[in-house]
Structures are given as structure tokens and as C-alpha cells.
Design a protein around this motif. Structure first.
Motif, PDB file in Angstrom:
ATOM      1  N   GLU A   7       0.880  -1.124  -0.095  1.00 43.48           N
ATOM      2  CA  GLU A   7       0.112  -0.111   0.094  1.00 43.48           C
ATOM      3  C   GLU A   7       0.934   1.375  -0.115  1.00 43.48           C
ATOM      4  OE1 GLU A   7      -3.579  -0.547   2.964  1.00 43.48           O
ATOM      5  OE2 GLU A   7      -2.022  -1.908   3.573  1.00 43.48           O
ATOM      6  N   LEU A  55      -2.038  -5.610  -8.510  1.00 44.60           N
ATOM      7  CA  LEU A  55      -1.534  -7.037  -8.466  1.00 44.60           C
ATOM      8  C   LEU A  55      -1.721  -7.487  -9.813  1.00 44.60           C
ATOM      9  CD1 LEU A  55      -3.052  -7.936  -5.116  1.00 44.60           C
ATOM     10  CD2 LEU A  55      -0.578  -8.104  -5.576  1.00 44.60           C
ATOM     11  N   PRO A  88      -0.453 -13.114   5.932  1.00 50.81           N
ATOM     12  CA  PRO A  88      -1.879 -12.635   6.125  1.00 50.81           C
ATOM     13  C   PRO A  88      -2.295 -11.367   5.255  1.00 50.81           C
ATOM     14  CG  PRO A  88      -1.381 -13.203   8.323  1.00 50.81           C
ATOM     15  CD  PRO A  88       0.006 -13.490   7.455  1.00 50.81           C
ATOM     16  N   ILE A  95      -2.430 -12.257   1.833  1.00 50.69           N
ATOM     17  CA  ILE A  95      -3.780 -13.037   1.486  1.00 50.69           C
ATOM     18  C   ILE A  95      -4.852 -11.775   1.241  1.00 50.69           C
ATOM     19  CG2 ILE A  95      -5.478 -14.280   2.691  1.00 50.69           C
ATOM     20  CD1 ILE A  95      -3.143 -15.929   4.138  1.00 50.69           C
ATOM     21  N   GLY A  96      -4.614 -10.732   2.546  1.00 55.85           N
ATOM     22  CA  GLY A  96      -5.735  -9.866   2.290  1.00 55.85           C
ATOM     23  C   GLY A  96      -5.978  -9.055   1.122  1.00 55.85           C
ATOM     24  N   LEU A  97      -4.616  -8.749   0.594  1.00 55.48           N
ATOM     25  CA  LEU A  97      -4.183  -7.991  -0.903  1.00 55.48           C
ATOM     26  C   LEU A  97      -5.021  -8.874  -1.771  1.00 55.48           C
ATOM     27  CD1 LEU A  97      -0.809  -6.489  -0.722  1.00 55.48           C
ATOM     28  CD2 LEU A  97      -2.774  -5.348  -0.410  1.00 55.48           C
ATOM     29  N   MET A  98      -4.828 -10.154  -1.747  1.00 58.67           N
ATOM     30  CA  MET A  98      -5.364 -11.122  -3.119  1.00 58.67           C
ATOM     31  C   MET A  98      -6.799 -10.876  -2.757  1.00 58.67           C
ATOM     32  SD  MET A  98      -3.379 -12.278  -4.701  1.00 58.67           S
ATOM     33  CE  MET A  98      -1.549 -11.870  -4.817  1.00 58.67           C
ATOM     34  N   GLY A  99      -7.480 -10.816  -1.541  1.00 54.63           N
ATOM     35  CA  GLY A  99      -8.960 -10.782  -1.563  1.00 54.63           C
ATOM     36  C   GLY A  99      -9.498  -9.590  -1.969  1.00 54.63           C
ATOM     37  N   ALA A 100      -8.789  -8.306  -1.437  1.00 57.33           N
ATOM     38  CA  ALA A 100      -9.162  -6.954  -1.877  1.00 57.33           C
ATOM     39  C   ALA A 100      -9.228  -6.599  -3.234  1.00 57.33           C
ATOM     40  CB  ALA A 100      -8.436  -6.061  -0.751  1.00 57.33           C
ATOM     41  N   MET A 101      -8.654  -7.426  -4.031  1.00 56.55           N
ATOM     42  CA  MET A 101      -8.571  -7.006  -5.314  1.00 56.55           C
ATOM     43  C   MET A 101      -9.757  -7.310  -6.128  1.00 56.55           C
ATOM     44  SD  MET A 101      -5.669  -8.557  -8.133  1.00 56.55           S
ATOM     45  CE  MET A 101      -5.954 -10.107  -7.422  1.00 56.55           C
ATOM     46  N   VAL A 121     -12.929  -8.839   0.134  1.00 55.47           N
ATOM     47  CA  VAL A 121     -12.225  -9.122   1.379  1.00 55.47           C
ATOM     48  C   VAL A 121     -11.558  -7.819   1.753  1.00 55.47           C
ATOM     49  CG1 VAL A 121     -10.418 -10.322   2.500  1.00 55.47           C
ATOM     50  CG2 VAL A 121     -12.032 -11.473   0.990  1.00 55.47           C
ATOM     51  N   VAL A 122     -11.709  -7.628   3.040  1.00 54.03           N
ATOM     52  CA  VAL A 122     -11.214  -6.121   3.430  1.00 54.03           C
ATOM     53  C   VAL A 122      -9.944  -6.362   4.464  1.00 54.03           C
ATOM     54  CG1 VAL A 122     -11.804  -4.330   5.197  1.00 54.03           C
ATOM     55  CG2 VAL A 122     -13.132  -4.719   3.154  1.00 54.03           C
ATOM     56  N   ILE A 123      -8.935  -5.354   4.375  1.00 60.33           N
ATOM     57  CA  ILE A 123      -7.883  -5.451   5.423  1.00 60.33           C
ATOM     58  C   ILE A 123      -8.099  -4.315   6.086  1.00 60.33           C
ATOM     59  CG2 ILE A 123      -5.431  -5.282   5.822  1.00 60.33           C
ATOM     60  CD1 ILE A 123      -4.874  -5.916   2.740  1.00 60.33           C
TER      61      ILE A 123
END
Lengths: 361, 351
Positions: free
Chosen positions: B68, B241, B275, B278-284, B295-297
Motif C-alpha cells: 500500500e 496486482l 496474512p 492474503i488480504g491483498l489478494m482478496g481485496a483486489m 475481502v477487507v484489510i
């Protein structure tokens, strides 16, 4: 049912002048050139396209912030195209806006409380006490705390500032919010927070969004319907699911294929589009896209295709919309099961963490 | 006293990233960074936007650095270029470019390397180009700093550089000003300037963030082609990403001045361990997805003067436990070429 907002053949032309003393008009920029759109109550319509395609001009036209050069704008069935400032005032309560740059759109010398109360002051709503209460309520709605009310914009991160911008847009309980690239300036993690927030607010208040974006992936997560713009015109419009599954305009297909695939085993082949968008001052004759189109024929250079229905709620402005090859981005591309499982675990843990209240989410 | 001397070296064991598909680690990386620390002296004390970063890039390979804003990735690239703005400076560790130590190099010697062996392109091509000079003049200026050639030869080289980045009619473009070019063309001019002296390493800091998606695809494709032609090593800094998936061979994920995970690009996308990754992958947001919620970080990157105790990610981490609040995890190897700095990895076993 009467649509909330209806644009009918709306145009915005800017004259271009040259010379200081002997000013003469040397051309016209057709920023928006005959766009018709409708947004129903509670619906999200996304407008996508490259920079310079006229999508931000369209947003300003829809809000009546700039005067259209032609066409009709109707709100809840009423023609507001010629309305003056006073007549527009009640309309402004129903139509609010969120801008791309959350820092530039917040006055640095006003506290958050003043920023959020200003729309109510302008419209003469409530007294000081009820406005203060509303400010607290708005902060809660966008996931900020009431002690944030006394702070100033520079004390917040980009994502928090965008939340303040959203709270301000909500202050008057509008029916429509125009979102002009609301997440483009944010990091991916913050972008996800704001996208989820916008969806939650829509579910809670039945908001309609006009969502302007160049990010096709974000639009996929937000929109009910999508309109694709090129050089001031809509070239394709369809329900989001249909547009992504079966795009029928070559430009839409090119946009979809140009977006980087987040999968290292599927690297994009050669880019589908060469060159840049032509100048809107001097758009190509015939179909405006023919200079970059891979399937252009002689007819495309002469005859401009109109937007015509080709399926349920699906319109495209291409002579060959029915016959061009089908396009699928990557039908089978899903997340790796291992990542899928790990994300599920992550979500589960995060829910537990939120329940325990140990985080500043 | 240099601040770096006060802190222990955290991970001496894993400097070289194994490229995807490569049989053995490349013997001679173009760039090798060990425990790099960049410190800014501030009224609140020294802060370290880059705090113990180690990485290596072999020739012809691309390392993607993701994270970020505020995680230190741009400060890392400025440190590599010797361009850290005052009051900051590199206070520890080592940067070796083609075997030559850059930390502590005299400014004059660094200037001779910059643009010649190591070059950089930035996010906003309009602000990196001088609006009052023609693009040709600016490329010639970059060349003349490193090569003593007659004016005509310099012009020929500059036109060749423009041609190399696939600019149509380079002889005509040579005499144009930046405002006459589109955003994509400007980024091509920046690339021509950066590559004119054939650097061994190109650092691209968000090279396509300001561009439209169709132009982005053209520039990414061009970068891949130029790398194949010249064999240069590349560091690609981005928060996108999708771009990483398209261009990088290896990926380093940065968080609060540290590398928290490093792996071949395929492993980052199908087997992320940290983690944060993992969060970045889900937030994309992905077009391939049907799911509507992302998914949120939670929270934001802590500023370098207010780092939490223990693991720097622990206040935002759903998996965090007592161990994570007590001690900072070292970057440790998990599989060949795959290192992660997390007490809980793999999360299935320890989460």
C-alpha cells in the motif's frame, strides 16, 4: 416506472477559440455527443471508458452543474434542462456527488463537523442541535467515530477522507449519488473498504448510483448496468453480467482484454488496441472507433452506426454487433482452491476479530 | 551513531530469490541488496521508511514490489538510485550493483552510474519531462552526460532510442514538446530516455498507474519486449496486482518498511502465506469473480513513527496472537524461493 434520472440525446460541445484580440472559433470539442441513459431508483449504472471519452462531463451534465448544448435531462419525469438555480435547488437535495480526489474536494480549513453540516445549512435543514446529531449519525454510517467530528481533513488517511466525502453526500438523504471515480485514487485494500461501504449504503437507503470509472474490475463488483463510452458517445450498454459475459462491441472487447489478468499463468497476448484515442475535436468520420478497430470494414469508415438493441436490455453501436466473434475473457479463470480456502479462513478470522472489537476496522 | 548499528541483523540466511522455472539460483545478480536501512532524522527521532530490506534481481528478470502507499516502496527505489531526499539517508546495509557497492559512493561517482547502469521511470511522465525543451533535447541531454560523442551522433542515438520504444516517426517526434504527446507517448519517451544508455537495471515506479487500461497494456507489453531484447533486470513497483501478475517473475510484498513475503510470482498468487498478502489478494476486485463483496484489510499502514510492537502488521491481522504482539517475526524460508515473515505461517496450521 418513471426512471429517477433520464438523459435523452444529451450533448455538450465546447467551442475552441484561437487568437487573443481577433478571437475566432477554430473548432468544437464534442465532449458528450448524443448520450441517452436512464437510471432507476436503487440502481447502479456504471459509465466506463478511457480518459477523454466524456464520462466526467456526462456526470456534470447529469447533475446540471454545466449547461448542456442540447438534449433533455429529466428527473423523476420532470424536464429540468432549462431550470435555473432557484428551481434546481430542491433537485440538488436529491442528487449528490462524490469526487475522485478526497483531499481536493474537502475544504482544509473546515472541521469534519462543518463539512458535514454545510449541506444542511445551505438547504436550511434543522437547527444546530439536530444538525450536530445528524453529523454524528453520518459519521457512524460511514464507519468513522463521533470524535472525528472535531478534526480537520489533513488528519485523515485517503480512505477516511473518502468516507467523509461519502458522509457529506449522504447528509441530505439523496436518491442519487454521482460517483466520479470514487476509488481510483485509493489503495486496493482501502478501495475494497469503500466499495463495500457504497454497497452497504445502497442496500440500506435504496440509493441509485451513477458510477463513473475506468476500472472494469471495480465496475463488475458495483454495477447493475454498464454503459461503455468512446469519444463522447455510448457504444454499448447492457446489464453488467451480460456485458462482461458477452460484449458485442469491438471496443468493449478490447477494453476487457486490455485489463491485466491477475493470474501469472495467463499473461495477456499482444494488446488488442494500438494507438491512442483520437482527438474529440476532430473525431473520425463514420464509426468513431474504426481507426483502432480490428474488424473495421469499408462501411464503418462511411456510415456511423447508431446504438441499436441486440438483446434484452443490450444495445450496441456497431454494424457487425451480431456477427463479430464472441469474446470471453477467461471463463475458467478462478482462484486457486488453496487461495480460496485461505481467503475463507481469513474472512472467518476477521469476522471473529471484529466481533471481539479488537480492531480499528 | 548510525541507527543501523543498534539493531540486530534479522535474516542473514536468504538473499537470493529463485526465479520461476530456473534450475539454480543465478550466480551473479545484477542487483543485490542486504539489510538496507534508510533513516530520516526528524524532531520525533529517527524514522526508518526502509528498515532492513534484502533482495536480489538476476539479469533479464523482473522483481515486482507491491504494497500500500506508505509502505516504503518508493523510498526503497529512491534509496537504490541514491536519490533519498534530505534529511533522509541510507544508514545501513549494502547495495551492490553489478558487484559494485553503492552505499557510501561519492555523489559524483553515483551520478556517473545513474542513467547509465541504473535508470528509473516514474508514475507521472508529464511531471518528469521538462515542458520547455523538446523531447529530443532531453534524451540527448541524458546521453551526453555519459557519452562523449559529436552532436550528430547523439541525435542519431536519441532517434534510435525513440525508435526502440516503438514511437512512430521518431525523427519528427524528436523536435516535439512533451505537451504535444499523449500520456502513453510521454511514458514511451521516458522509457527511451531511461534505456538510451542501456542500463543493467531499470526501476519502474508505478509506470502505468496514470495511464488508461488500453495504453497500460501497450506499455507493459513494450517493457516485456525491451527486457527480452536487452536482457536488463527490472524492478517494478506497483500497487496493482494485475500488473504484477502480467510482468513480474518474483514478487516482494512490502509492509511498513519491511519485506514480509517474497516468492515466485505463481506462488504469490496461488499460495500466499502472509496474512497481508492474503488480504491483498482478496481485496483486489477481479472480473473473473462472481462474488460481490471484497475481502477487507481493516485499518491503514502505520506511519513509521508509530510502529506497533512485535509484528508490524499485528493490529490489522485477523490471525494475530500473543506471539505476534511480543516479537517481530524474521523473514524465514518456507519453500525454495518462498520466504515469509509471519509467526502464524502457514495459517492453516497455526491460525
Amino acid at each position: 416506472m418513471t426512471p429517477l434520472l433520464e438523459l435523452d440525446d444529451v450533448r455538450k460541445h465546447y467551442p475552441v477559440h484561437q487568437g487573443l484580440i481577433l478571437r475566432r472559433q477554430v473548432g468544437i470539442v464534442r465532449a458528450v455527443d448524443g448520450v441517452s441513459l436512464r437510471i432507476a431508483v436503487g440502481e447502479t449504472l456504471a459509465v466506463v471508458g478511457e480518459s477523454g471519452c466524456g464520462k466526467s462531463t456526462l456526470a456534470r451534465l447529469a447533475l446540471r452543474l454545466i449547461e448542456p448544448s442540447g438534449g433533455t435531462i429529466r428527473v423523476e419525469g420532470r424536464d429540468v434542462t432549462r431550470d435555473g438555480r432557484a428551481a434546481l435547488r430542491p433537485l440538488r437535495r436529491q442528487m449528490q456527488v462524490i469526487f475522485q480526489d478526497p483531499f481536493a474536494s474537502l475544504n482544509p480549513r473546515m472541521s469534519v463537523e462543518e463539512i458535514l453540516a454545510e449541506p444542511m445549512l445551505v438547504h436550511g435543514i434543522g437547527d444546530a442541535a439536530s444538525r450536530a446529531a445528524r453529523v454524528r449519525e453520518l459519521l457512524g454510517l460511514v464507519g468513522l467515530a463521533s470524535y472525528h467530528a472535531d478534526r480537520f481533513p489533513h488528519e485523515f488517511s485517503g480512505g477516511q477522507r473518502q468516507r467523509i466525502g461519502i458522509a457529506r453526500a449522504l447528509a441530505l438523504s439523496p436518491k442519487l449519488i454521482v460517483c466520479d471515480e470514487p476509488v481510483s485514487a485509493l489503495d486496493v485494500s482501502i478501495q475494497a473498504q469503500v466499495v463495500n461501504l457504497l454497497k452497504d449504503l445502497q442496500a440500506e437507503f435504496g440509493l441509485a448510483y451513477l458510477f463513473i470509472s475506468h476500472g472494469l474490475a471495480v465496475v463488475k463488483h458495483m454495477a447493475d448496468r454498464v454503459a461503455v463510452m468512446y469519444l463522447g458517445q455510448v457504444v454499448e450498454t447492457a446489464p453488467a453480467k451480460v456485458l462482461y459475459a458477452n460484449p458485442r462491441h469491438p471496443y468493449t472487447q478490447a477494453l476487457l482484454s486490455a485489463a491485466p489478468v491477475p493470474d501469472p499463468t495467463r499473461r495477456n497476448a499482444r494488446p488488442a488496441l494500438d494507438g491512442d484515442v483520437p482527438s474529440p475535436m476532430n473525431p473520425p468520420p463514420g464509426c468513431r472507433f474504426h481507426t483502432r478497430c480490428t474488424v473495421a470494414q469499408a462501411r464503418c469508415r462511411e456510415e456511423a452506426p447508431g446504438l441499436r438493441p441486440i438483446g434484452a436490455g443490450h444495445e450496441a453501436a456497431c454494424h457487425f454487433a451480431e456477427t463479430i466473434p464472441a469474446f470471453t475473457r477467461f471463463g475458467d479463470s478462478v482462484r486457486h482452491p488453496r487461495l480460496q480456502a485461505r481467503l475463507a479462513l481469513y474472512e472467518q478470522k476477521r469476522a471473529a476479530m471484529n466481533a471481539a472489537g479488537t480492531t480499528a476496522a | 551513531m548510525p541507527l543501523a548499528a543498534a539493531r540486530p541483523i534479522r535474516n542473514p540466511a536468504d538473499p537470493v530469490i529463485v526465479p520461476r522455472g530456473a534450475a539454480a539460483p543465478d550466480p551473479a545478480p545484477v542487483l543485490e541488496v542486504r539489510d538496507l536501512v534508510t533513516t530520516f532524522a526528524t524532531p520525533r527521532g529517527g524514522i526508518r521508511p526502509v528498515d532492513g530490506v534484502s533482495l536480489a534481481v538476476p539479469p533479464g528478470r523482473t522483481l515486482g514490489i507491491v504494497g500500500e502507499s506508505g509502505c516504503g516502496k518508493s523510498m526503497l527505489s529512491l534509496s537504490l538510485m541514491g536519490l533519498v531526499p534530505a534529511p533522509g539517508r541510507v544508514t545501513g546495509g549494502s547495495i551492490r550493483l553489478e558487484g559494485r557497492e553503492l552505499v557510501g559512493l561519492a555523489p559524483g561517482a553515483f551520478r556517473r552510474l545513474r542513467g547509465h547502469r541504473i535508470a528509473m521511470i516514474f508514475q507521472e511522465p508529464m511531471t518528469s519531462l521538462n515542458p520547455v525543451h523538446t523531447v529530443g533535447y532531453q534524451i540527448v541531454e541524458a546521453l551526453a552526460g555519459h557519452e562523449k560523442l559529436p552532436a550528430r551522433a547523439l541525435k542519431e542515438k536519441a532517434i534510435a532510442a525513440l525508435r526502440q520504444v516503438r514511437i512512430p516517426a521518431p525523427e519528427r517526434r524528436f523536435d516535439e514538446y512533451p505537451h504535444q504527446l499523449s500520456g502513453g507517448m510521454r511514458q514511451r519517451v521516458m522509457l527511451a530516455m531511461a534505456l538510451a544508455c542501456r542500463p543493467a537495471l531499470l526501476i519502474a515506479d508505478e509506470p502505468t498507474t496514470a495511464l488508461d487500461v488500453t495504453i497500460q497494456a501497450q506499455i507493459l507489453d513494450l517493457l516485456r519486449e525491451l527486457q527480452a531484447e536487452t536482457g536488463m533486470a527490472m524492478i517494478l513497483i506497483t500497487h496493482d496486482l494485475g500488473v504484477v501478475a502480467q510482468v513480474a517473475d518474483e514478487v516482494a510484498v512490502m509492509y511498513a518498511g519491511r519485506i514480509v513475503e517474497r516468492a515466485p510470482v505463481a506462488a504469490i498468487f496461488d499460495d500466499p502465506q502472509h496474512p497481508y498478502t492474503i488480504g491483498l489478494m482478496g481485496a483486489m476486485p477481479r472480473m473473473e469473480d462472481e462474488r460481490d463483496r471484497l475481502v477487507v484489510i481493516g485499518g491503514t499502514v502505520p506511519p513509521p513513527f508509530a510502529l506497533p510492537a512485535g509484528c508490524r502488521f499485528n493490529p490489522r491481522c485477523p490471525f494475530a496472537g500473543q506471539a505476534c504482539r511480543d516479537a517481530d517475526p524474521p523473514l524465514a524460508g518456507l519453500a525454495p524461493g518462498h520466504a515469509v515473515a509471519c509467526w502464524k505461517a502457514p495459517v492453516e496450521a497455526h491460525g
